[in-house]
Design an enzyme around this catalytic site. Structure first.
Site, mmCIF file in Angstrom:
data_model
loop_
_atom_site.group_PDB
_atom_site.id
_atom_site.type_symbol
_atom_site.label_atom_id
_atom_site.label_comp_id
_atom_site.label_asym_id
_atom_site.label_seq_id
_atom_site.Cartn_x
_atom_site.Cartn_y
_atom_site.Cartn_z
ATOM 1 C CB CYS A 124 -68.862 21.123 -6.466
ATOM 2 S SG CYS A 124 -69.993 22.742 -5.437
ATOM 3 C CB CYS A 166 -72.116 20.375 0.047
ATOM 4 S SG CYS A 166 -73.793 20.546 -1.074
ATOM 5 C CB SER A 217 -73.193 10.757 -2.620
ATOM 6 O OG SER A 217 -73.043 12.193 -1.820
#
Length: 573
Positions: A119, A188, A479
């Protein structure tokens, strides 16, 4: 050549008995000793499954004649940290994980390393840490989670939450989306920072070809982990270190891949930080220069159509590299012990692409629906740009591939806020109008640790009118899932008195992405000359006072004191 582990054994007589105390045999002590460092932990879906890959890597090491030692430095999740001060730890903990990898590696004396993460900060932390150790190393990434029902993915939740707050969908609908967006482990399922950095690790030559961003639930991922464990022993035998693989040319390859995939703007923090560890200088301007004229090919969310699992189905990093082959240094060394060019040729002969095609057939789509050809790109000017001007003398970053074209050149009225909470409240309450420039400042590395401005970007981009008529400008960051008219990394930051700290209500702000400029051009809605603006800013500076330090103890105090500019990588110096 003497192994480092054997050199350390000779220096420290306690080494053997202590290792035997945890079950090592006499034979184990003589073998090449490999550190297997992962971010495994019950912290989030990207790390909760990594022990399965650790076990496979250790098996591979054992079968290849080595001895693996498991080390763990669990990372945090930016998603779970959102909405509260937890997100302020996000960038700082990248450096802390890198510190622990350095400590683990150098305090014990290993011959090689396998590094496993999935991640946003875990992967770049591993890249920084293995660069510091500079020993034979290989990376395994934890892949990507499956999409949910109707291809639901997590980056949509922020938009749905903003819609719910505006009364556009019900609480029940929002709850359904929240409870079905993450159906499995893995990063994700969109081209956010996690997916981007997995791809960067392979593009740098540090992963087995085609192993980045596999579906976390597929058996191929465990096979790749096993093979990586075996391959690190080959690197040890040949004495191939990180610095032999990761050179300026391999960084340039990675940046070209970054342009092709519309990678996260956070890469402009992480790639320079890794380069710094190897004594190489890469900054945001390197990205700007190389993105100009680069072909953008990948139709993956958030900028595109498909969830990130489709990246692997379409051929992954090798398929992207085949399309941009003319732009790459094909003679760089990789962890296979062969060059990038040799790897690509071997993949074509191995049936790799035929296997990928079988995945695509299940969905009734073609590879070119996901990865466009070089001749038929989504765009031809890369995906990120660095803007400079009297508002950002050291630069600022924008992912222009996610910006509505009508906002490429615009003059807007400033609406400054000194924290994200005040800004998002104004957006959601309707106080922000078309033609405004929302400023969020004092959120840079020295201000609050440089958190993401995720919720504000989602609130703006989910509003059809505001998403095409206003801009968000910040010394914080975004993000990797963010889209819309957002400009971040504004430097110098407000906490050190950068011009962003001097912006006042209804100052006129000119954005010109083609010209790479970001300037204050007027006051109280009236345009002024460049000389007048300089004089006005000089007067404002006389009355500006630094804010009291937000953090007076702990990690964030250390980080805010030592972090360099975002334009250099935001690492601690």
């Amino acid at each position: 050549m003497e192994l480092n582990s054997q050199h350390v054994r000779a220096l420290a007589p306690e080494n053997d008995p202590l290792k035997m105390g945890m079950g090592w045999t006499e034979d184990d002590l003589e073998k090449p000793q490999i550190m297997v460092e992962s971010t495994f932990g019950d912290s989030h879906p990207g790390s909760a499954h990594l022990n399965l890959l650790v076990d496979e890597a250790v098996k591979g090491i054992t079968d290849a004649g080595g001895k693996g030692a498991r080390y763990f430095t669990t990372d945090i999740c930016d998603g779970i940290a959102q909405g509260h001060d937890g997100i302020n730890y996000s960038l700082a903990h990248r450096d802390m994980i890198a510190n622990m990898i350095e400590i683990h590696g150098n305090s014990t004396g290993f011959d090689g390393g396998v590094f496993i993460a999935s991640c946003d900060k875990g992967v770049p932390a591993c890249l920084m840490g293995l660069a510091r150790l500079n020993m034979p190393s290989i990376v395994i990434t934890g892949g990507v989670m499956d999409a949910g029902p109707d291809l639901l993915t997590l980056e949509q939740i922020g938009a749905y939450s903003a819609m719910c707050q505006r009364g556009e969908i019900s609480e029940e609908q929002l709850t359904y989306y929240k409870h079905h967006a993450c159906p499995s482990c893995g990063a994700c399922s969109f081209m956010g920072t996690a997916s981007t950095m997995q791809i960067m690790a392979e593009a740098l030559g540090l992963m087995l070809p085609g192993s980045a961003l596999m579906p976390a639930t597929c058996d191929d991922l465990k096979t790749a982990a096993y093979k990586a464990g075996q391959q690190v022993l080959e690197l040890v035998k040949k004495g191939i270190r990180v610095s032999d693989i990761v050179t300026m040319e391999s960084f340039e390859n990675a940046i070209m891949v970054h342009a092709a995939i519309s990678g996260s703007t956070n890469s402009l923090l992480h790639i320079p930080a890794m380069a710094h560890e190897l004594g190489l200088e890469i900054d945001a301007d390197t990205f700007d220069r190389m993105h100009r004229g680069a072909h953008y090919l990948l139709d993956i969310r958030p900028a595109g159509k498909w969830p990130a699992q489709f990246f692997y189905y379409a051929g992954g990093v090798p398929a992207v590299m085949e399309e941009i082959k003319s732009m790459l240094h094909l003679d760089v060394l990789t962890v296979t012990g062969k060059t990038l060019g040799e790897n690509l040729e071997e993949l074509k002969a191995s049936g790799y692409y035929e296997k990928c095609e079988s995945h695509m057939e299940k969905w009734g789509i073609r590879r070119t629906d996901v990865i466009r050809t070089f001749q038929d790109p989504i765009g031809k000017e890369g995906t990120v740009a660095v803007l400079r001007g009297n508002l950002a003398p050291e630069g600022s970053v924008v992912k222009h591939s996610a910006v509505p074209h009508e906002m490429f050149q615009a003059v807007l009225k400033a609406k400054p806020f000194d924290c994200e909470e005040d800004a998002i409240a104004s957006v959601l309450s309707g106080k922000i109008k078309p033609g405004d420039a929302v400023f969020i400042r004092y959120e840079g590395p020295k201000g609050s640790g440089m958190p993401e401005m995720f919720y504000t970007t989602e609130a703006i981009s989910s509003d059809p009118e505001l998403g095409r008529s206003i801009a968000l400008i910040t010394d914080g960051r975004f993000s990797g899932a963010s889209k819309g008219p957002a400009i971040g990394h504004v430097s110098p930051e407000a906490a050190v008195g950068g011009p962003i700290a001097l912006v006042e209500e209804d100052d006129l702000i000119r954005i010109d992405i083609p010209a790479r400029s970001l300037d204050i051009i007027g006051v109280k809605g009236k345009e002024r000359s460049k000389e007048e603006i300089a004089e006005i800013l000089g007067e404002r500076r006389k009355t500006w006072k630094p804010k009291e330090a937000k953090y007076k103890s702990g990690v964030l105090k250390l980080y805010s004191q030592h972090a360099v500019s975002p334009m250099k990588g935001g690492y601690m110096d």
